[in-house]
Design a protein around this motif. Sequence first.
Motif, PDB file in Angstrom:
ATOM      1  N   MET A 156       0.896  -0.588   0.033  1.00  0.00           N
ATOM      2  CA  MET A 156      -0.349  -0.074   0.020  1.00  0.00           C
ATOM      3  C   MET A 156       1.163   1.120  -0.224  1.00  0.00           C
ATOM      4  N   GLU A 157       2.018   1.406  -0.491  1.00  0.00           N
ATOM      5  CA  GLU A 157       2.686   2.181  -0.579  1.00  0.00           C
ATOM      6  C   GLU A 157       3.136   3.148  -2.435  1.00  0.00           C
ATOM      7  N   THR A 158       2.544   4.399  -2.347  1.00  0.00           N
ATOM      8  CA  THR A 158       2.568   4.599  -3.476  1.00  0.00           C
ATOM      9  C   THR A 158       3.824   5.173  -4.355  1.00  0.00           C
ATOM     10  N   ASN A 159       5.086   4.454  -3.633  1.00  0.00           N
ATOM     11  CA  ASN A 159       6.256   4.227  -4.444  1.00  0.00           C
ATOM     12  C   ASN A 159       6.366   2.843  -5.565  1.00  0.00           C
ATOM     13  N   SER A 160       5.270   1.846  -4.952  1.00  0.00           N
ATOM     14  CA  SER A 160       4.937   0.825  -5.740  1.00  0.00           C
ATOM     15  C   SER A 160       4.913   0.096  -7.149  1.00  0.00           C
ATOM     16  N   LYS A 161       5.600  -0.208  -7.566  1.00  0.00           N
ATOM     17  CA  LYS A 161       4.969  -0.911  -9.205  1.00  0.00           C
ATOM     18  C   LYS A 161       4.500  -2.117  -9.358  1.00  0.00           C
ATOM     19  N   LEU A 162       3.195  -2.420  -9.433  1.00  0.00           N
ATOM     20  CA  LEU A 162       2.544  -3.539  -9.365  1.00  0.00           C
ATOM     21  C   LEU A 162       2.678  -4.290 -10.894  1.00  0.00           C
ATOM     22  N   ASP A 163       2.559  -5.403 -10.828  1.00  0.00           N
ATOM     23  CA  ASP A 163       2.993  -6.322 -12.031  1.00  0.00           C
ATOM     24  C   ASP A 163       1.228  -6.544 -12.498  1.00  0.00           C
ATOM     25  N   LEU A 164       0.563  -6.349 -13.478  1.00  0.00           N
ATOM     26  CA  LEU A 164      -0.153  -6.746 -13.556  1.00  0.00           C
ATOM     27  C   LEU A 164      -0.585  -8.239 -13.757  1.00  0.00           C
ATOM     28  N   ASN A 165       0.515  -9.037 -14.581  1.00  0.00           N
ATOM     29  CA  ASN A 165      -0.056 -10.138 -14.193  1.00  0.00           C
ATOM     30  C   ASN A 165      -0.361 -10.920 -13.821  1.00  0.00           C
ATOM     31  N   ILE A 166       0.322 -10.660 -11.844  1.00  0.00           N
ATOM     32  CA  ILE A 166       0.426 -11.242 -10.994  1.00  0.00           C
ATOM     33  C   ILE A 166      -1.175 -11.209 -10.876  1.00  0.00           C
ATOM     34  N   LEU A 167      -1.904 -10.156 -11.058  1.00  0.00           N
ATOM     35  CA  LEU A 167      -3.255  -9.906 -10.958  1.00  0.00           C
ATOM     36  C   LEU A 167      -3.853 -11.547 -11.826  1.00  0.00           C
ATOM     37  N   ILE A 168      -3.777 -10.636 -13.537  1.00  0.00           N
ATOM     38  CA  ILE A 168      -4.637 -11.498 -13.534  1.00  0.00           C
ATOM     39  C   ILE A 168      -4.191 -13.496 -13.618  1.00  0.00           C
ATOM     40  N   GLU A 169      -2.909 -13.658 -13.329  1.00  0.00           N
ATOM     41  CA  GLU A 169      -2.681 -15.171 -12.953  1.00  0.00           C
ATOM     42  C   GLU A 169      -3.429 -15.237 -11.188  1.00  0.00           C
ATOM     43  N   LEU A 170      -3.872 -15.057 -10.430  1.00  0.00           N
ATOM     44  CA  LEU A 170      -4.869 -14.729  -9.326  1.00  0.00           C
ATOM     45  C   LEU A 170      -5.515 -14.893  -9.562  1.00  0.00           C
ATOM     46  N   ASN A 171      -5.834 -14.106 -10.705  1.00  0.00           N
ATOM     47  CA  ASN A 171      -7.511 -13.986 -11.174  1.00  0.00           C
ATOM     48  C   ASN A 171      -8.515 -12.656 -10.223  1.00  0.00           C
ATOM     49  N   LEU A 172      -7.342 -11.608  -9.903  1.00  0.00           N
ATOM     50  CA  LEU A 172      -7.968 -10.269  -8.387  1.00  0.00           C
ATOM     51  C   LEU A 172      -7.835  -9.310  -9.373  1.00  0.00           C
ATOM     52  N   LEU A 173      -8.334  -9.196 -10.291  1.00  0.00           N
ATOM     53  CA  LEU A 173      -8.713  -8.172 -11.287  1.00  0.00           C
ATOM     54  C   LEU A 173      -9.098  -6.887 -10.908  1.00  0.00           C
ATOM     55  N   ASP A 174     -10.188  -7.887 -10.146  1.00  0.00           N
ATOM     56  CA  ASP A 174     -11.326  -7.025  -9.835  1.00  0.00           C
ATOM     57  C   ASP A 174     -11.044  -6.042  -8.702  1.00  0.00           C
ATOM     58  N   THR A 175      -9.463  -6.048  -7.825  1.00  0.00           N
ATOM     59  CA  THR A 175      -8.900  -5.492  -6.669  1.00  0.00           C
ATOM     60  C   THR A 175      -8.276  -4.421  -7.436  1.00  0.00           C
ATOM     61  N   ILE A 176      -8.145  -4.083  -9.167  1.00  0.00           N
ATOM     62  CA  ILE A 176      -7.522  -2.680  -9.558  1.00  0.00           C
ATOM     63  C   ILE A 176      -7.764  -1.037  -8.940  1.00  0.00           C
ATOM     64  N   PRO A 177      -9.676  -0.945  -8.862  1.00  0.00           N
ATOM     65  CA  PRO A 177     -10.363  -0.377  -8.404  1.00  0.00           C
ATOM     66  C   PRO A 177      -9.090   0.140  -7.274  1.00  0.00           C
ATOM     67  N   VAL A 178      -9.047  -0.227  -6.206  1.00  0.00           N
ATOM     68  CA  VAL A 178      -8.841  -0.853  -4.694  1.00  0.00           C
ATOM     69  C   VAL A 178      -7.022   0.611  -5.118  1.00  0.00           C
ATOM     70  N   LEU A 179      -6.460  -0.594  -5.599  1.00  0.00           N
ATOM     71  CA  LEU A 179      -5.051  -0.530  -5.501  1.00  0.00           C
ATOM     72  C   LEU A 179      -4.189   0.911  -6.279  1.00  0.00           C
ATOM     73  N   THR A 180      -5.678   1.207  -7.441  1.00  0.00           N
ATOM     74  CA  THR A 180      -5.078   1.893  -7.951  1.00  0.00           C
ATOM     75  C   THR A 180      -5.338   3.208  -7.328  1.00  0.00           C
ATOM     76  N   GLU A 181      -6.250   3.535  -5.711  1.00  0.00           N
ATOM     77  CA  GLU A 181      -6.285   4.503  -4.818  1.00  0.00           C
ATOM     78  C   GLU A 181      -4.886   4.675  -4.096  1.00  0.00           C
ATOM     79  N   VAL A 182      -3.884   3.566  -4.236  1.00  0.00           N
ATOM     80  CA  VAL A 182      -3.105   3.866  -3.601  1.00  0.00           C
ATOM     81  C   VAL A 182      -1.733   4.185  -3.889  1.00  0.00           C
TER      82      VAL A 182
END
Length: 290
Positions: A156-182
């Motif tokens: 939950m740090e603003t300097n983090s850079k998330l990998d979209l591939n891991i969210l796809i692999e985990l079937n967690l794309l629905d978390t994007i609205p929350v993750l992009t907030e921070v």
Amino acid sequence: INKTLINIDNIQPASRAILLDGLVNLKLIDETEVSQFYEEIGDPSAEFLNAINTIDGKLGPQSRADLWKAINNSEDIDLINSKIIKIIAMESLNGRPLQALRLYDPLLKTNGSASEEEKLVIRSLKTINSMIFSNNTKNSFFEDLYETNIFEILNMETNSKLDLNILIELNLLDTIPVLTEVEKFDDKVDALDYFLNYDINLKKQYFSNPLLNLSLARASNEKNLAEVILISTLMLKNYKLSDISPNSVLEIIRAFNLLGFKGESMDFAREWLACKLIQVITEPYLDSVN
């Protein structure tokens, strides 16, 4: 639920188990006390198979205590990790993944697992446990990129850079609205390309009440803390945290941020994300161990 009631000397074991279950649900008791009570309440002759095979798949106060005893009495070292992961998976379906992880984390040992896949599951669960309950959000050395990405999701740090591939692999794309907030995603990943060229299933149904969402937005704009707390409670009441709509989670985060409670809103978001991570990580174990 009054915590003092559980310490009454002449209370029946069944009643003590029910009281304990309520305290665990509300996170009003720590894992050390829970394990001590489970030792007293659990059936000394409990076997894992009998305790885990509930009629509707939902664990109850006594079966939870019996499972604790069965795990601690087990001599089958090779399968103990798999059994614990299955318990956490079942409790995830029951809306108690964090409570189960906190209780069983000390018993999970990577050196007791035969497969590398299971060792990775255990390390991932331990990463989640450390970040949620020890507030350990400092960068650490991880053996696997998978663990690193789980750390970044919960960081939950603003300097983090998330990998979209891991969210796809985990079937967690629905978390994007929350993750992009921070947090932010790697700029090299083209989200539109994924949408156009990959078959990604986003059909999961969530609990969300648009009237409560609207009320929460109004209350936060008016800086009415009491009403924000009340509406947030109504939005979460009677639902598993992982089943709450990402948009509702986002509304709660924004409401508390607007009122100056950024730390609390980040803790809430981290717990929501952790519940979802635990569910997808442990789900394969639901049918794998008897």
